[in-house]
Design a protein around this motif. Sequence first.
Motif, PDB file in Angstrom:
ATOM      1  N   VAL A 226       0.847  -1.198   0.000  1.00  0.00           N
ATOM      2  CA  VAL A 226       0.000   0.000   0.000  1.00  0.00           C
ATOM      3  C   VAL A 226       0.881   1.247   0.000  1.00  0.00           C
ATOM      4  O   VAL A 226       0.625   2.215  -0.718  1.00  0.00           O
ATOM      5  N   THR A 227       1.949   1.194   0.803  1.00  0.00           N
ATOM      6  CA  THR A 227       2.817   2.369   0.935  1.00  0.00           C
ATOM      7  C   THR A 227       3.444   2.762  -0.396  1.00  0.00           C
ATOM      8  O   THR A 227       3.462   3.943  -0.753  1.00  0.00           O
ATOM      9  N   VAL A 228       3.977   1.780  -1.126  1.00  0.00           N
ATOM     10  CA  VAL A 228       4.706   2.100  -2.362  1.00  0.00           C
ATOM     11  C   VAL A 228       3.844   2.892  -3.346  1.00  0.00           C
ATOM     12  O   VAL A 228       4.219   4.001  -3.736  1.00  0.00           O
ATOM     13  N   PRO A 229       2.682   2.372  -3.749  1.00  0.00           N
ATOM     14  CA  PRO A 229       1.903   3.136  -4.733  1.00  0.00           C
ATOM     15  C   PRO A 229       1.450   4.492  -4.206  1.00  0.00           C
ATOM     16  O   PRO A 229       1.434   5.471  -4.947  1.00  0.00           O
ATOM     17  N   LEU A 230       1.091   4.535  -2.897  1.00  0.00           N
ATOM     18  CA  LEU A 230       0.614   5.803  -2.329  1.00  0.00           C
ATOM     19  C   LEU A 230       1.709   6.863  -2.342  1.00  0.00           C
ATOM     20  O   LEU A 230       1.506   7.987  -2.808  1.00  0.00           O
ATOM     21  N   VAL A 231       2.883   6.466  -1.835  1.00  0.00           N
ATOM     22  CA  VAL A 231       3.990   7.421  -1.745  1.00  0.00           C
ATOM     23  C   VAL A 231       4.467   7.814  -3.145  1.00  0.00           C
ATOM     24  O   VAL A 231       4.777   8.975  -3.411  1.00  0.00           O
ATOM     25  N   LEU A 232       4.469   6.841  -4.036  1.00  0.00           N
ATOM     26  CA  LEU A 232       4.875   7.108  -5.421  1.00  0.00           C
ATOM     27  C   LEU A 232       3.926   8.119  -6.069  1.00  0.00           C
ATOM     28  O   LEU A 232       4.360   9.098  -6.689  1.00  0.00           O
ATOM     29  N   ALA A 233       2.623   7.898  -5.877  1.00  0.00           N
ATOM     30  CA  ALA A 233       1.625   8.797  -6.472  1.00  0.00           C
ATOM     31  C   ALA A 233       1.737  10.191  -5.868  1.00  0.00           C
ATOM     32  O   ALA A 233       1.664  11.195  -6.581  1.00  0.00           O
ATOM     33  N   LEU A 234       1.937  10.245  -4.558  1.00  0.00           N
ATOM     34  CA  LEU A 234       2.070  11.533  -3.873  1.00  0.00           C
ATOM     35  C   LEU A 234       3.279  12.288  -4.433  1.00  0.00           C
ATOM     36  O   LEU A 234       3.214  13.485  -4.727  1.00  0.00           O
ATOM     37  N   GLY A 235       4.387  11.548  -4.574  1.00  0.00           N
ATOM     38  CA  GLY A 235       5.615  12.150  -5.100  1.00  0.00           C
ATOM     39  C   GLY A 235       5.419  12.659  -6.517  1.00  0.00           C
ATOM     40  O   GLY A 235       5.875  13.759  -6.868  1.00  0.00           O
ATOM     41  N   ILE A 236       4.706  11.890  -7.332  1.00  0.00           N
ATOM     42  CA  ILE A 236       4.464  12.304  -8.721  1.00  0.00           C
ATOM     43  C   ILE A 236       3.655  13.601  -8.729  1.00  0.00           C
ATOM     44  O   ILE A 236       3.932  14.529  -9.490  1.00  0.00           O
ATOM     45  N   GLY A 237       2.673  13.664  -7.824  1.00  0.00           N
ATOM     46  CA  GLY A 237       1.836  14.862  -7.735  1.00  0.00           C
ATOM     47  C   GLY A 237       2.654  16.082  -7.361  1.00  0.00           C
ATOM     48  O   GLY A 237       2.605  17.115  -8.043  1.00  0.00           O
ATOM     49  N   VAL A 238       3.441  15.973  -6.289  1.00  0.00           N
ATOM     50  CA  VAL A 238       4.246  17.118  -5.826  1.00  0.00           C
ATOM     51  C   VAL A 238       5.242  17.515  -6.912  1.00  0.00           C
ATOM     52  O   VAL A 238       5.446  18.700  -7.196  1.00  0.00           O
ATOM     53  N   SER A 239       5.825  16.491  -7.534  1.00  0.00           N
ATOM     54  CA  SER A 239       6.819  16.743  -8.568  1.00  0.00           C
ATOM     55  C   SER A 239       6.199  17.517  -9.734  1.00  0.00           C
ATOM     56  O   SER A 239       6.784  18.464 -10.261  1.00  0.00           O
ATOM     57  N   ARG A 240       4.981  17.124 -10.130  1.00  0.00           N
ATOM     58  CA  ARG A 240       4.335  17.800 -11.258  1.00  0.00           C
ATOM     59  C   ARG A 240       3.943  19.232 -10.888  1.00  0.00           C
ATOM     60  O   ARG A 240       4.079  20.155 -11.674  1.00  0.00           O
ATOM     61  N   ALA A 241       3.504  19.365  -9.642  1.00  0.00           N
ATOM     62  CA  ALA A 241       3.082  20.701  -9.214  1.00  0.00           C
ATOM     63  C   ALA A 241       4.267  21.653  -9.138  1.00  0.00           C
ATOM     64  O   ALA A 241       4.122  22.846  -9.349  1.00  0.00           O
ATOM     65  N   SER A 242       5.453  21.115  -8.837  1.00  0.00           N
ATOM     66  CA  SER A 242       6.626  21.979  -8.682  1.00  0.00           C
ATOM     67  C   SER A 242       7.048  22.589 -10.016  1.00  0.00           C
ATOM     68  O   SER A 242       7.649  23.653 -10.052  1.00  0.00           O
ATOM     69  N   GLY A 243       6.717  21.878 -11.114  1.00  0.00           N
ATOM     70  CA  GLY A 243       6.988  22.432 -12.443  1.00  0.00           C
ATOM     71  C   GLY A 243       8.450  22.630 -12.750  1.00  0.00           C
ATOM     72  O   GLY A 243       8.834  23.571 -13.425  1.00  0.00           O
ATOM     73  N   LYS A 244       9.289  21.734 -12.246  1.00  0.00           N
ATOM     74  CA  LYS A 244      10.711  21.836 -12.565  1.00  0.00           C
ATOM     75  C   LYS A 244      11.022  20.961 -13.774  1.00  0.00           C
ATOM     76  O   LYS A 244      10.510  19.859 -13.906  1.00  0.00           O
TER      77      LYS A 244
END
Lengths: 705, 374
Positions: A226-244
């Motif tokens: 459960v942790t892997v997909p959740l943390v991965l998805a969260l990271g993808i979200g933050v990463s996309r929002a950062s716009g780097k």
Amino acid sequence: MLKARQNSTRMKSTDQTRIHIPISTAASMVGSYVRGRILEQIKSVAFIILYLLAFQLFVLGSTPSNALRVAAGLGLVILGLTFFLEGLILGLMPLGERVGVRLPRKCGIFLIVVFGLLLGLGSTYAEPAIATLSTAGSTVTAWGSPLLYRLLNDSPALLVASIALGVGVAVGVGMFRFYYGFSIKPFIFTLMPLLLGLSVYCALDANLRNILGLAWDAGAVTTGAVTVPLVLALGIGVSRASGKREDAAGGFGIIMLASAFPILGVMILGVALNPTTSRPMAETDFFAPEYRERALRLFPDESALLRHAFQHGSEAGRKAFFGGESSEYHAALRRLGRPEGRAMIPASMSAAEWLIRRASESERAFLTREVPGFASSPRETATAWASVLREEFASALLAVLPLTLLLAVVLFLFLRDRPRHVDEVVLGVGLALMGMTLLTMGIRTGLAPLGDEVGRPLPRVFRSVPREEGRIILEPFDPEQVLTGFTPEGRPHRFFYFTERGTTPRPVVFHPDQYDPETGRYEHVLERPPLFGPQLTLAGIAMVFLFAFGLGFGSTQAEPALSALGRTVEELTVGTIKRTGVVRAVSLGVGLGLMMGVARILYDIPIVWLLLPPYLLLLPLTYWSEEDFAGIAWDCGGVTTGGITVPLVLAMGLGIGGELNVTDGFGVLAMASAYPILTVLLFGMMVRARQRKGLQNVREEDGDE
Amino acid sequence: MSEPTLNFREVSRVTCMVHQPLGAKVTDCLVGMGAHTVLVENARAVRQHIRPRPWVFPGHSMEIHGTPVEVFRTTVPRESAEAVMRALIEVLDLERPGHGALYIQDLLEHSLLEPPVLRVQSEKEGLILRDLTLLTGILSQVGGGDALAKSALKLGACVPVITRGMGTGIRDQLGLLRITIPPEKEWVHLMLPAQDAVGIQRLLIEDARMDRAGGGFLYQTPVRAGVVDPLLRIGRQEHAASMEQVIAAMDELKCGTGWRKRYGDLEDPRNEKMRPFRRNHREITFICTEGRVDAFVRAAMRVGAGGATTARVRCLSESDFEGGIGARERGILCVPAGRADAVIEALYETEKQLEDTHCRIQVLDAPSVFSHQR
């Protein structure tokens, strides 16, 4: 796309926002959807199931016991995987991603890091790795590895806290990295040399050396399904929002951090506890009454210490416990026959197994004489389905709900946002819960017993001498029926015919010392011959390596967290890196890693010697590889050891380790994490080289012009 | 903030599809010029890969080969567009096969931000094609894009670039049953000689079997100027120059792609084969903060739009970071010209009702649209 015009004939639209579909059409749509998903999962688990069955039938020459229960369990594994993966895709991952995208909008970096820390801490407590680690360390002795024993049995709360803190810090650091768009490479080049240096330091200390396997395995198993997909998805979200710009395939690298920080946490805890922990010593010294006060620092009371002596010690240790007082020692042996004494024997063993594996010759004789019927104590019966369902549902609830609720509360109340389709997310969470329950039930009743039946007797394939499997009392026994045979050299030997239930009579050698003329009893020892004969142990060892490779390769293909990661990789790279390619590369790596892990157990290689070469090779490879593949590859190391691989690997590791009297079963999982990184990095370099090759050729041709 | 007013400006959209390692150069170049919104999307360029068969097997095998590409989009004042294009061609060395493609499209844009004043200087002279059309295909299944790309490569049309998107609209009206229909779409971008676009469009529809229910959607939009990537094929080359190199040389000699005309008779709208094509549509693109796209699609559907295809994009330029969030969604609606005003009005009303949408609405002609009809 469904066309509006079709609606008039097949569907009836009552308003603009909802189309009503006839039940038969809906049923056909759902049927086709479910069929597709189930077929996909059948394909993913087919290899490992067929492989285990083939190995059991054709190599070990036995058949699955309780085949119906195992088959039902395997069916549950397929259904569970189907529901769980769908739950991840519909519910948990979109929820995590949504929070990740919205979080930087409303919060500063400090709050994001604190949220990451909480999520990491929560995920460790929700999916406790301690159960896996305790199983791997079930053979650890308090005198051989006092520090390791202390961590696992005396201070498990401290161990869990150090792992949880490690995961928490990792998720927090991961969020910080995504927010600012930092590359994963500096983190790898800082953390890994630090971990390797600390490992070398630990390897030089007799006590710390033993916790290395635990630390590296903790890193491997801490990131659950459960942790892997959740943390991965969260990271993808933050990463996309950062716009780097650096985050073209952003979101990866966080699982690597969530594997590395717990290793660091466990090692630091070990170093901190080491000065107040006794050194490894001889078993008799440890159980001696004069050492009792210090020994009791690791146990709550004397009864627990004695239990440890019976469960893991030898006759010498048990005698030392009573200071050579044979009357008290014999009284303790007699108590084994009573219900309260049964607790002295490990729950996983029957009394007969304990007699064969742990008891000495004299203890065996004493118990057979003084406690009649002890050896025939019933084996632990299989747990009832209802009880399994209750237990697994409770752990699935703990794994899925707290994290989901944390994300939901943050999203709805704090960020004032909602998922795109709330009903879909609710359905997804429900499916994940149901899927995880069915999956763990299926693993417990089907896949794990099947793996156990193959893994535990695995030492037979490399053993060069027959192994005692049990004893049968033949009473009354008539010595007159014993016959005489002759060898080609003319030497006589005595034998009699023995008929097992449902088999043809076979001659067995008569041992006069096993016959008691007073009682007329003959103790017949059941022996399993070596599988490949005494001269073929090398072939047997090769077979064990082959088995380890196949086990790793097959079980990894069915890992749901890896499937989710592969899917994310394919999506983010718009199909330039295929999910199947990633899954195969990781499976290959796990197979190779398990071979190395088995080599560690077979040849008793110190774990640090197995960890250093792959990781030292990984550092330059990471330097040369591209940013996205570096993140993907190091994350793959964290997702490999999930719910399907771990029980199978532990069964194999403990089977071989138990045979060779290895202190613990640690290290195999750590190897299964290191090698996938290597294979995925190499796969990535190969893919990129191929993608560039054609373009490079053109540039050269242009240059020639 | 004062209430926004619907105010369309005449701008040009610059789309640059480059080989992934060159992506950083595009960002630096555009941000350096002063472009305030650069949207990026991951994509794959599809080429034919010819290689010898393995082991001792004779001959060569040909397979479809995807390479990672990044698609950059920004809007600039029309008068600066060609200068921006030349600067990018120079920085990215786009005349070399395999580096990528670039095109500009003139459109009307509504945005709260004023068009950027760009600091761009480029004296680069080179081949810029002015008779191109962009053919956009939206395929309903992941992997479906490959079939269309394969057909395009077989026709020697161009290097197809595929991105991923999500279908919204009718699917969302099915309630929970929507989960049985995969939302993923593949978006295929093809740059073709304008005079052959209709013919190639028709051939692609037949070849990629788009003339069936659920087959997808294929439409044209005009291109003002562009540079194409001629590297259709990677691998063994049997002649002194590849066919692609010959074509590129001919384009340069003839100053355009007019000489390539192959399907002249199809241009006549009275031709029977042209009946499935719908004329006079508009491609309406809206870009908003991630998570807001559904509200826009619902509003558009209320006034007659059939549905939209959306994609997640990243906004790179920090000057557009009013909300501190770079995650954006890009939605595309293709509607008949008569309905376009109502749809645009609905989108605009939605923008007014929602907070921090960072909405941009772009409108472009779509003269030839095809989708399966019963």
